[in-house]
Write an enzyme that holds these catalytic residues in place. Structure first.
Site, PDB file in Angstrom:
ATOM      1  N   GLY A  13      -0.145   8.993   5.452  1.00 39.88           N
ATOM      2  CA  GLY A  13      -0.816   8.872   6.745  1.00 39.88           C
ATOM      3  C   GLY A  13      -0.037   9.462   7.912  1.00 39.88           C
ATOM      4  O   GLY A  13      -0.600  10.165   8.756  1.00 39.88           O
ATOM      5  N   ASN A  14       1.279   9.190   7.956  1.00 39.18           N
ATOM      6  CA  ASN A  14       2.048   9.622   9.133  1.00 39.18           C
ATOM      7  C   ASN A  14       2.301  11.132   9.168  1.00 39.18           C
ATOM      8  O   ASN A  14       2.811  11.649  10.150  1.00 39.18           O
ATOM      9  CB  ASN A  14       3.364   8.855   9.228  1.00 39.18           C
ATOM     10  CG  ASN A  14       4.296   9.241   8.104  1.00 39.18           C
ATOM     11  OD1 ASN A  14       3.897   9.236   6.938  1.00 39.18           O
ATOM     12  ND2 ASN A  14       5.511   9.594   8.441  1.00 39.18           N
ATOM     13  N   LYS A 131     -11.538  -2.332  -1.004  1.00 39.15           N
ATOM     14  CA  LYS A 131     -10.967  -1.366  -0.058  1.00 39.15           C
ATOM     15  C   LYS A 131     -11.790  -1.357   1.227  1.00 39.15           C
ATOM     16  O   LYS A 131     -12.943  -0.913   1.234  1.00 39.15           O
ATOM     17  CB  LYS A 131     -10.969   0.021  -0.722  1.00 39.15           C
ATOM     18  CG  LYS A 131     -10.581   1.157   0.171  1.00 39.15           C
ATOM     19  CD  LYS A 131      -9.092   1.314   0.260  1.00 39.15           C
ATOM     20  CE  LYS A 131      -8.736   2.366   1.302  1.00 39.15           C
ATOM     21  NZ  LYS A 131      -7.326   2.327   1.682  1.00 39.15           N
ATOM     22  N   LYS A 220      -5.288   8.240  -2.797  1.00 36.60           N
ATOM     23  CA  LYS A 220      -4.905   9.661  -2.742  1.00 36.60           C
ATOM     24  C   LYS A 220      -3.677   9.964  -3.610  1.00 36.60           C
ATOM     25  O   LYS A 220      -3.532  11.084  -4.113  1.00 36.60           O
ATOM     26  CB  LYS A 220      -4.687  10.120  -1.296  1.00 36.60           C
ATOM     27  CG  LYS A 220      -3.451   9.566  -0.609  1.00 36.60           C
ATOM     28  CD  LYS A 220      -2.417  10.613  -0.315  1.00 36.60           C
ATOM     29  CE  LYS A 220      -1.146  10.090   0.272  1.00 36.60           C
ATOM     30  NZ  LYS A 220      -0.803   8.704   0.368  1.00 36.60           N
ATOM     31  N   LYS A 282       1.885   4.186  -5.164  1.00 37.07           N
ATOM     32  CA  LYS A 282       2.742   5.389  -5.224  1.00 37.07           C
ATOM     33  C   LYS A 282       3.598   5.357  -6.493  1.00 37.07           C
ATOM     34  O   LYS A 282       3.717   6.358  -7.202  1.00 37.07           O
ATOM     35  CB  LYS A 282       3.647   5.475  -3.992  1.00 37.07           C
ATOM     36  CG  LYS A 282       2.864   5.674  -2.709  1.00 37.07           C
ATOM     37  CD  LYS A 282       3.775   5.878  -1.528  1.00 37.07           C
ATOM     38  CE  LYS A 282       3.023   5.667  -0.235  1.00 37.07           C
ATOM     39  NZ  LYS A 282       1.789   6.451  -0.107  1.00 37.07           N
TER      40      LYS A 282
HETATM   41  P1  ADP Z   1       1.261   6.552   3.237  1.00 40.26           P
HETATM   42  O1  ADP Z   1       0.320   6.212   4.337  1.00 40.26           O
HETATM   43  O2  ADP Z   1       2.426   7.392   3.671  1.00 40.26           O
HETATM   44  O3  ADP Z   1       0.609   7.092   2.016  1.00 40.26           O
HETATM   45  P2  ADP Z   1       1.755   3.681   2.973  1.00 40.26           P
HETATM   46  O4  ADP Z   1       1.879   3.359   4.418  1.00 40.26           O
HETATM   47  O5  ADP Z   1       0.556   3.262   2.255  1.00 40.26           O
HETATM   48  O6  ADP Z   1       1.984   5.239   2.762  1.00 40.26           O
HETATM   49  O7  ADP Z   1       3.028   3.164   2.140  1.00 40.26           O
HETATM   50  C1  ADP Z   1       4.354   3.306   2.639  1.00 40.26           C
HETATM   51  C2  ADP Z   1       4.822   1.951   3.093  1.00 40.26           C
HETATM   52  O8  ADP Z   1       5.003   1.112   1.946  1.00 40.26           O
HETATM   53  C3  ADP Z   1       6.157   1.860   3.753  1.00 40.26           C
HETATM   54  O9  ADP Z   1       6.088   2.186   5.119  1.00 40.26           O
HETATM   55  C4  ADP Z   1       6.534   0.383   3.531  1.00 40.26           C
HETATM   56  O10 ADP Z   1       6.158  -0.377   4.653  1.00 40.26           O
HETATM   57  C5  ADP Z   1       5.647  -0.058   2.385  1.00 40.26           C
HETATM   58  N1  ADP Z   1       6.353  -0.655   1.220  1.00 40.26           N
HETATM   59  C6  ADP Z   1       5.857  -1.653   0.485  1.00 40.26           C
HETATM   60  N2  ADP Z   1       6.679  -1.991  -0.515  1.00 40.26           N
HETATM   61  C7  ADP Z   1       7.747  -1.170  -0.404  1.00 40.26           C
HETATM   62  C8  ADP Z   1       8.954  -1.026  -1.156  1.00 40.26           C
HETATM   63  N3  ADP Z   1       9.216  -1.809  -2.202  1.00 40.26           N
HETATM   64  N4  ADP Z   1       9.833  -0.073  -0.782  1.00 40.26           N
HETATM   65  C9  ADP Z   1       9.573   0.730   0.282  1.00 40.26           C
HETATM   66  N5  ADP Z   1       8.440   0.633   1.042  1.00 40.26           N
HETATM   67  C10 ADP Z   1       7.535  -0.314   0.711  1.00 40.26           C
HETATM   68 MG    MG Z   2       0.790   4.572   5.939  1.00 39.89          MG
END
Ligand code: ADP
Ligand code: MG
Length: 319
Positions: A13-14, A131, A220, A282
Site C-alpha cells: 500500500g505505501n 474482506k 495481492k 505475505k
Molecule cells: P502492504 O500494504 O505493504 O502490503 P500490510 O500493511 O498489509 O502491507 O502489512 C505490513 C504490516 O504488517 C507492517 O506494517 C506491520 O504492521 C504488520 N505486521 C504484522 N505482523 C508482523 C510481523 N510479525 N512482523 C512484521 N510486521 C508485521
Molecule cells: Mg499496508
C-alpha cells in the site's frame, strides 16, 4: 551484471499512498515515482521485472464514488472497479518508470496489463466472506442496501456506539491461475517490464458462457506468488513498510527473521507472530512460491529492495 534474472515484485500500500496522504492524484504520482526510483536500480543492475501492486485505498475511494454517484450515473460492480484501478495504477507506473528510464537513456519498454485471475466458485471463503470493501454505512443505509443489493453481504464491523458501523464484506478466494499468463510470458521474453495482476487481479470464475467477474478480492501477495510461480521467476520480492518479518512483533523481544529455509519458516509461522491480514499472507505467499519450486522469496521494505537482491538483506526464504 546479473544477466536476465526475473524478479516478481509485489508492492504494498505505501508504495502508492502514504498513511497520512489524502489520496490525490498528485500524491499518488509522487509516491509512484519514489517507488519507481528504487525499481530502476534493479533494472539498471540487469534484472527483468514483473511488477504487481495493491489497490486497497484506490478501490476503496472508487467504491465511495460509485455509492455517492449512483443517483447520477450507474454504479460499477466490484470486478469492474478492480479493472478500473488496475488501469489507473498501471498508467501511473508505466509513465513514471518509462520517464525515469528514458531520463537515463535506457530504452526498456514498460507496459501494464488489465489482468484476470481465476478463482474457484467453490472456494470456502465464499461461504464466510470477511474482506471489508468500500464505504462505511449507517444501520439505515445497511438495511436499505440489503433490499437494493440482495447479493451483498453486509456486516457490522464497528461497535454499536459508532454511527457508521456497517460495511460490505466479500470473499478473498485463492488464486488458481492467471488468465493472461501466456501474454505476460511473451512480454517478458520481448524484454518488456510488465505491470500485472494489480490489486490481486480481477477475480473471475468459469461460468456457463466463459469467464465472469466475481465480487471478491484476491490477496495481492498470494496472486503475485502465483504469477511468480507461473512465469518461473527467480525471485519473488515483497516490498512493504517493514524491513523484515519479525518474531514477537511489537513486543520488547521483537526479532528479525533473516535468511531461513522453507522448513524453518513453516515452523516459525506456526508461532502465530505473522498477523492475519498483514504479514500472515505475505509469509504464506513466500512459502507457496518456494514450495512450488521458486528459489527465493524475500520480504523487506521498499528502500531495501536493492540491498535485498544484491546483499541478502531482509527476510529471505530459500529452499
Ligand atoms: P502492504 O500494504 O505493504 O502490503 P500490510 O500493511 O498489509 O502491507 O502489512 C505490513 C504490516 O504488517 C507492517 O506494517 C506491520 O504492521 C504488520 N505486521 C504484522 N505482523 C508482523 C510481523 N510479525 N512482523 C512484521 N510486521 C508485521
Ligand atoms: Mg499496508
Amino acid at each position: 551484471m546479473t544477466q536476465n534474472k526475473t524478479i516478481m515484485v509485489a508492492l504494498g500500500g505505501n508504495a502508492i499512498k502514504s498513511a497520512d496522504d489524502e489520496g490525490t492524484a498528485a500524491e499518488q504520482f509522487a509516491n509512484v515515482y519514489k517507488t519507481s526510483r528504487e525499481l530502476v536500480k534493479l533494472i539498471k543492475a540487469g534484472y527483468r521485472l514483473v511488477i504487481t501492486h495493491g489497490n486497497g485505498p484506490q478501490a476503496g475511494n472508487l467504491l465511495i464514488q460509485q455509492e455517492e454517484g449512483k443517483k447520477l450515473v450507474p454504479d460499477m460492480p466490484l470486478d469492474v472497479v478492480g479493472a478500473m484501478t488496475q488501469g489507473q495504477l498501471g498508467y501511473m507506473f508505466t509513465q513514471a518508470l518509462g520517464n525515469l528510464l528514458r531520463a537515463e537513456n535506457i530504452q526498456t519498454p514498460v507496459a501494464a496489463l488489465v489482468n484476470q485471475v481465476l478463482v474457484s466458485p467453490d472456494d470456502p471463503d465464499y461461504q464466510d466472506p470477511s474482506k471489508p470493501v468500500g464505504p462505511f454505512f449507517t444501520k439505515e443505509q445497511a438495511e436499505k442496501l440489503a433490499v437494493e443489493k440482495p447479493n451483498w453481504k453486509i456486516k457490522q464491523v464497528k461497535p454499536e456506539s459508532v454511527e457508521k458501523r456497517f460495511r460490505r464484506v466479500v470473499a478473498s478466494p485463492q488464486p488458481k491461475a492467471n488468465v493472461e499468463v501466456e501474454v505476460i510470458k511473451k512480454m517478458i521474453d520481448a524484454g518488456i517490464i510488465v505491470v500485472a495482476s494489480g490489486g490481486g487481479g480481477v477475480p473471475v470464475v468459469q461460468g456457463p458462457n466463459g469467464l465472469e467477474g466475481s465480487a471478491a478480492v484476491i490477496d495481492k501477495d498470494l496472486a503475485g506468488a502465483k504469477l511468480a510461480e507461473l512465469i518461473q521467476a527467480d525471485v519473488f520480492l515483497i516490498l512493504t513498510d517493514v524491513s523484515h518479518a519479525k518474531l514477537h512483533y511489537g513486543k520488547p523481544d521483537e526479532k528479525n527473521v533473516e535468511t531461513v529455509s522453507l522448513d524453518e519458516m513453516k515452523k516459525l509461522a506456526e508461532g502465530g507472530d505473522f498477523l492475519a491480514g498483514s504479514m500472515g499472507p505475505k509469509v504464506r505467499a513466500c512459502m507457496k512460491f518456494v514450495e512450488a519450486g521458486g528459489a527465493k522469496a524475500i520480504i523487506t521494505s521498499l528502500d531495501h529492495a536493492y540491498d535485498a537482491i544484491q546483499s541478502g538483506y531482509g527476510t529471505q526464504i530459500v529452499r
